[in-house]
Motif scaffolding. Structure first.
Motif, PDB file in Angstrom:
ATOM      1  N   ARG A 358       0.819  -1.209   0.000  1.00  0.00           N
ATOM      2  CA  ARG A 358       0.000   0.000   0.000  1.00  0.00           C
ATOM      3  C   ARG A 358       0.857   1.265   0.000  1.00  0.00           C
ATOM      4  N   LEU A 359       2.125   1.128   0.314  1.00  0.00           N
ATOM      5  CA  LEU A 359       3.002   2.286   0.310  1.00  0.00           C
ATOM      6  C   LEU A 359       3.258   2.743  -1.121  1.00  0.00           C
ATOM      7  N   PRO A 360       3.499   4.025  -1.309  1.00  0.00           N
ATOM      8  CA  PRO A 360       3.749   4.526  -2.681  1.00  0.00           C
ATOM      9  C   PRO A 360       4.986   3.869  -3.303  1.00  0.00           C
ATOM     10  N   GLY A 361       4.826   3.359  -4.477  1.00  0.00           N
ATOM     11  CA  GLY A 361       5.932   2.749  -5.201  1.00  0.00           C
ATOM     12  C   GLY A 361       6.266   1.334  -4.785  1.00  0.00           C
ATOM     13  N   CYS A 362       5.496   0.760  -3.896  1.00  0.00           N
ATOM     14  CA  CYS A 362       5.774  -0.612  -3.401  1.00  0.00           C
ATOM     15  C   CYS A 362       4.676  -1.594  -3.784  1.00  0.00           C
ATOM     16  N   THR A 363       3.956  -1.290  -4.835  1.00  0.00           N
ATOM     17  CA  THR A 363       2.846  -2.160  -5.232  1.00  0.00           C
ATOM     18  C   THR A 363       3.324  -3.548  -5.619  1.00  0.00           C
ATOM     19  N   ALA A 364       4.517  -3.652  -6.154  1.00  0.00           N
ATOM     20  CA  ALA A 364       5.016  -4.946  -6.620  1.00  0.00           C
ATOM     21  C   ALA A 364       5.259  -5.927  -5.476  1.00  0.00           C
ATOM     22  N   LEU A 365       5.379  -5.439  -4.246  1.00  0.00           N
ATOM     23  CA  LEU A 365       5.648  -6.351  -3.122  1.00  0.00           C
ATOM     24  C   LEU A 365       4.493  -7.312  -2.878  1.00  0.00           C
ATOM     25  N   GLY A 366       3.290  -6.885  -3.132  1.00  0.00           N
ATOM     26  CA  GLY A 366       2.140  -7.741  -2.869  1.00  0.00           C
ATOM     27  C   GLY A 366       1.679  -8.562  -4.045  1.00  0.00           C
ATOM     28  N   VAL A 367       2.390  -8.470  -5.173  1.00  0.00           N
ATOM     29  CA  VAL A 367       1.961  -9.203  -6.366  1.00  0.00           C
ATOM     30  C   VAL A 367       1.983 -10.717  -6.165  1.00  0.00           C
ATOM     31  N   PRO A 368       3.043 -11.331  -5.600  1.00  0.00           N
ATOM     32  CA  PRO A 368       3.037 -12.805  -5.467  1.00  0.00           C
ATOM     33  C   PRO A 368       1.882 -13.321  -4.622  1.00  0.00           C
ATOM     34  N   VAL A 369       1.629 -12.687  -3.474  1.00  0.00           N
ATOM     35  CA  VAL A 369       0.547 -13.162  -2.609  1.00  0.00           C
ATOM     36  C   VAL A 369      -0.811 -12.932  -3.269  1.00  0.00           C
ATOM     37  N   ARG A 370      -0.995 -11.809  -3.916  1.00  0.00           N
ATOM     38  CA  ARG A 370      -2.275 -11.549  -4.591  1.00  0.00           C
ATOM     39  C   ARG A 370      -2.499 -12.533  -5.736  1.00  0.00           C
ATOM     40  N   ALA A 371      -1.433 -12.894  -6.437  1.00  0.00           N
ATOM     41  CA  ALA A 371      -1.590 -13.857  -7.528  1.00  0.00           C
ATOM     42  C   ALA A 371      -2.047 -15.218  -7.006  1.00  0.00           C
ATOM     43  N   VAL A 372      -1.494 -15.633  -5.880  1.00  0.00           N
ATOM     44  CA  VAL A 372      -1.883 -16.927  -5.313  1.00  0.00           C
ATOM     45  C   VAL A 372      -3.307 -16.887  -4.792  1.00  0.00           C
ATOM     46  N   THR A 373      -3.655 -15.831  -4.066  1.00  0.00           N
ATOM     47  CA  THR A 373      -4.998 -15.754  -3.485  1.00  0.00           C
ATOM     48  C   THR A 373      -6.067 -15.509  -4.542  1.00  0.00           C
ATOM     49  N   ASP A 374      -5.740 -14.826  -5.630  1.00  0.00           N
ATOM     50  CA  ASP A 374      -6.726 -14.650  -6.699  1.00  0.00           C
ATOM     51  C   ASP A 374      -7.079 -15.973  -7.358  1.00  0.00           C
ATOM     52  N   LEU A 375      -6.125 -16.898  -7.406  1.00  0.00           N
ATOM     53  CA  LEU A 375      -6.388 -18.190  -8.036  1.00  0.00           C
ATOM     54  C   LEU A 375      -7.112 -19.154  -7.106  1.00  0.00           C
ATOM     55  N   TRP A 376      -6.642 -19.258  -5.853  1.00  0.00           N
ATOM     56  CA  TRP A 376      -7.172 -20.294  -4.953  1.00  0.00           C
ATOM     57  C   TRP A 376      -7.718 -19.753  -3.636  1.00  0.00           C
ATOM     58  N   GLY A 377      -7.677 -18.459  -3.426  1.00  0.00           N
ATOM     59  CA  GLY A 377      -8.227 -17.896  -2.209  1.00  0.00           C
ATOM     60  C   GLY A 377      -7.178 -17.763  -1.118  1.00  0.00           C
ATOM     61  N   PRO A 378      -7.511 -17.077  -0.004  1.00  0.00           N
ATOM     62  CA  PRO A 378      -6.554 -16.876   1.082  1.00  0.00           C
ATOM     63  C   PRO A 378      -6.101 -18.184   1.736  1.00  0.00           C
ATOM     64  N   ALA A 379      -6.917 -19.229   1.691  1.00  0.00           N
ATOM     65  CA  ALA A 379      -6.539 -20.496   2.312  1.00  0.00           C
ATOM     66  C   ALA A 379      -5.414 -21.204   1.584  1.00  0.00           C
ATOM     67  N   ALA A 380      -5.073 -20.745   0.371  1.00  0.00           N
ATOM     68  CA  ALA A 380      -4.000 -21.406  -0.379  1.00  0.00           C
ATOM     69  C   ALA A 380      -2.628 -21.090   0.199  1.00  0.00           C
ATOM     70  N   LEU A 381      -2.493 -19.949   0.885  1.00  0.00           N
ATOM     71  CA  LEU A 381      -1.181 -19.580   1.422  1.00  0.00           C
ATOM     72  C   LEU A 381      -0.698 -20.562   2.492  1.00  0.00           C
ATOM     73  N   PRO A 382      -1.473 -20.879   3.537  1.00  0.00           N
ATOM     74  CA  PRO A 382      -0.998 -21.874   4.511  1.00  0.00           C
ATOM     75  C   PRO A 382      -0.834 -23.264   3.916  1.00  0.00           C
ATOM     76  N   VAL A 383      -1.652 -23.589   2.909  1.00  0.00           N
ATOM     77  CA  VAL A 383      -1.488 -24.892   2.262  1.00  0.00           C
ATOM     78  C   VAL A 383      -0.129 -24.967   1.580  1.00  0.00           C
ATOM     79  N   LEU A 384       0.231 -23.902   0.877  1.00  0.00           N
ATOM     80  CA  LEU A 384       1.508 -23.886   0.161  1.00  0.00           C
ATOM     81  C   LEU A 384       2.687 -23.892   1.127  1.00  0.00           C
ATOM     82  N   LEU A 385       2.639 -23.050   2.152  1.00  0.00           N
ATOM     83  CA  LEU A 385       3.777 -22.917   3.058  1.00  0.00           C
ATOM     84  C   LEU A 385       3.902 -24.133   3.984  1.00  0.00           C
ATOM     85  N   CYS A 386       2.805 -24.510   4.632  1.00  0.00           N
ATOM     86  CA  CYS A 386       2.859 -25.654   5.554  1.00  0.00           C
ATOM     87  C   CYS A 386       3.076 -26.959   4.800  1.00  0.00           C
TER      88      CYS A 386
END
Length: 408
Positions: A358-386
């Motif tokens: 959300r900071l100015p010029g830092c939009t690219a930091l959230g791209v990987p997480v948004r890409a994963v959650t857009d495909l499979w939802g927020p629950a995909a993050l713990p599935v992938l990491l754990c």
């Protein structure tokens, strides 16, 4: 004309002269073979002597001197075999000591060292009400029972009383879980890393509230609606921050099956240690036992999650926590702590990257997480990491827990 001459016979002069010559000639001496050999040796020039290589006739003797302390303290040959394996000896190395495997070499080392039967036996660890099989089984069932009572208190109360009931239920469940892992097959032989409970608490908290919090962050921030605690599933009013206690209930109920899977693995591995001939044979027999224990716990946890609301992240987390506790129970808590800490850090970094985007010029930091959650939802993050962490820990445990030194 004369005829042929008659043969002449030897005259008296010839006979007399032959006798005189024979008597006058001295006898020829016959050489003694021993004397001839001695003279030949004396006449032969001496050669420089080659250096004689001295070494132990029995290679086991040097190994015994090197590991005498281990052999004298051992109660049985299995402890010696485990110690030799911990020092890096394999069955191929044992062949250099004229033995087919490490077990037979350990048996000879144990037989060579005198053992004084009059030495005092070390005192057995104090028995507690939870020492027996029935005791640790009851202790393993305590987290699930306390979690059910805590969620029942949440469902029957409202307002401030509900908050107090939730806090007391969480504390009681944590105390029951601490009791369950201190007794029975999940108990660590030595004091584990002090950070292990901290990483476990973080992972459990994320399983209950992480998906809802990440969903709110991705939407732009928490809504004005208060957080909603759902005791038996994720059903909540739209826009609310969901605190789902279903995964925690399933994980608490799965402690007892996890303890029994660990117990069966320990018993079968110990019997294989007695009957196996060679480290390779023991490892080949132990690996399927570990995989079977993990698969059994995975099946039970899947059934519990189907009853309380299926969460793939909780399924991966349950396998991760079981493997971490197994490694800690066999004195290998360092690897378990490193994997749990890495997983917690990855979850924290994932949420922080979305906030930082959300900071100015830092939009690219959230791209990987948004890409994963857009495909499979927020629950995909713990599935992938754990799931990744559990797979890495399973590979490590398959190697570490298939060694004889882990079970002796």
């Amino acid at each position: 004309m004369r005829g042929p001459a008659a043969p002449t016979s030897p005259g008296p002069w010839d006979s007399r002269s032959r006798a005189l010559l024979t008597a006058a000639a001295p006898p020829v001496p016959v050489a003694d073979p021993a004397v001839v050999a001695a003279e030949a040796i004396q006449q032969t020039p001496a050669r420089p002597a080659r250096p004689v290589r001295r070494g132990p006739a029995d290679p086991v003797t040097s190994l015994l001197h090197r590991h005498r302390a281990l052999c004298e303290r051992a109660v049985d040959p299995l402890e010696i075999a485990a110690g030799l394996e911990a020092w890096g000896m394999t069955d191929r190395t044992a062949a250099r000591f004229r033995h087919r495997d490490v077990f037979s070499l350990a048996e000879e080392l144990y037989a060579r060292v005198p053992h004084d039967e009059t030495l005092p036996v070390p005192p057995a660890p104090p028995r507690t009400p939870w020492t027996g099989r029935a005791g640790w089984t009851l202790a393993a069932c305590a987290p699930g029972a306390v979690a059910v009572l805590a969620l029942a208190g949440l469902a029957l109360t409202t307002g401030p009383v509900r908050l107090v009931a939730g806090v007391l239920g969480a504390l009681a469940t944590g105390a029951a879980l601490s009791l369950a892992v201190r007794e029975g097959p999940l108990r660590a032989p030595a004091r584990p890393l002090p950070t292990l409970p901290l990483w476990t608490l973080w992972l459990l908290a994320y399983a209950a509230a992480g998906d809802g919090f990440l969903d709110q962050v991705l939407r732009g921030g928490p809504d004005h609606a208060p957080a909603v605690v759902t005791p038996w599933g994720p059903d909540a009013p739209g826009g609310a921050w969901v605190l789902d206690t279903g995964p925690l209930l399933a994980l608490a109920l799965s402690v007892a099956p996890a303890a029994w899977c660990a117990h069966l693995f320990a018993v079968r591995a110990r019997s294989g240690l007695v009957t196996s001939r060679g480290l390779a044979a023991f490892a080949a027999r132990t690996r399927p036992l570990l995989l079977g224990a993990v698969a059994g716990h995975l099946a039970v946890l899947t059934g519990l999650l189907l009853l309380t609301g299926f969460h793939p992240g909780a399924l991966a987390l349950g396998v991760l926590l079981l493997l971490a506790r197994l490694l800690a129970a066999y004195g290998l808590a360092e690897a378990a702590g490193a994997v749990l800490a890495t997983t917690c850090a990855a979850e924290a970094v994932a949420v922080a990257s979305v906030l930082a985007s959300r900071l100015p010029g830092c939009t690219a930091l959230g791209v990987p997480v948004r890409a994963v959650t857009d495909l499979w939802g927020p629950a995909a993050l713990p599935v992938l990491l754990c799931g990744t962490a559990a797979l890495a820990l399973l590979v490590h445990a398959t190697t570490a827990l298939s060694r004889a030194s882990a079970h002796a």
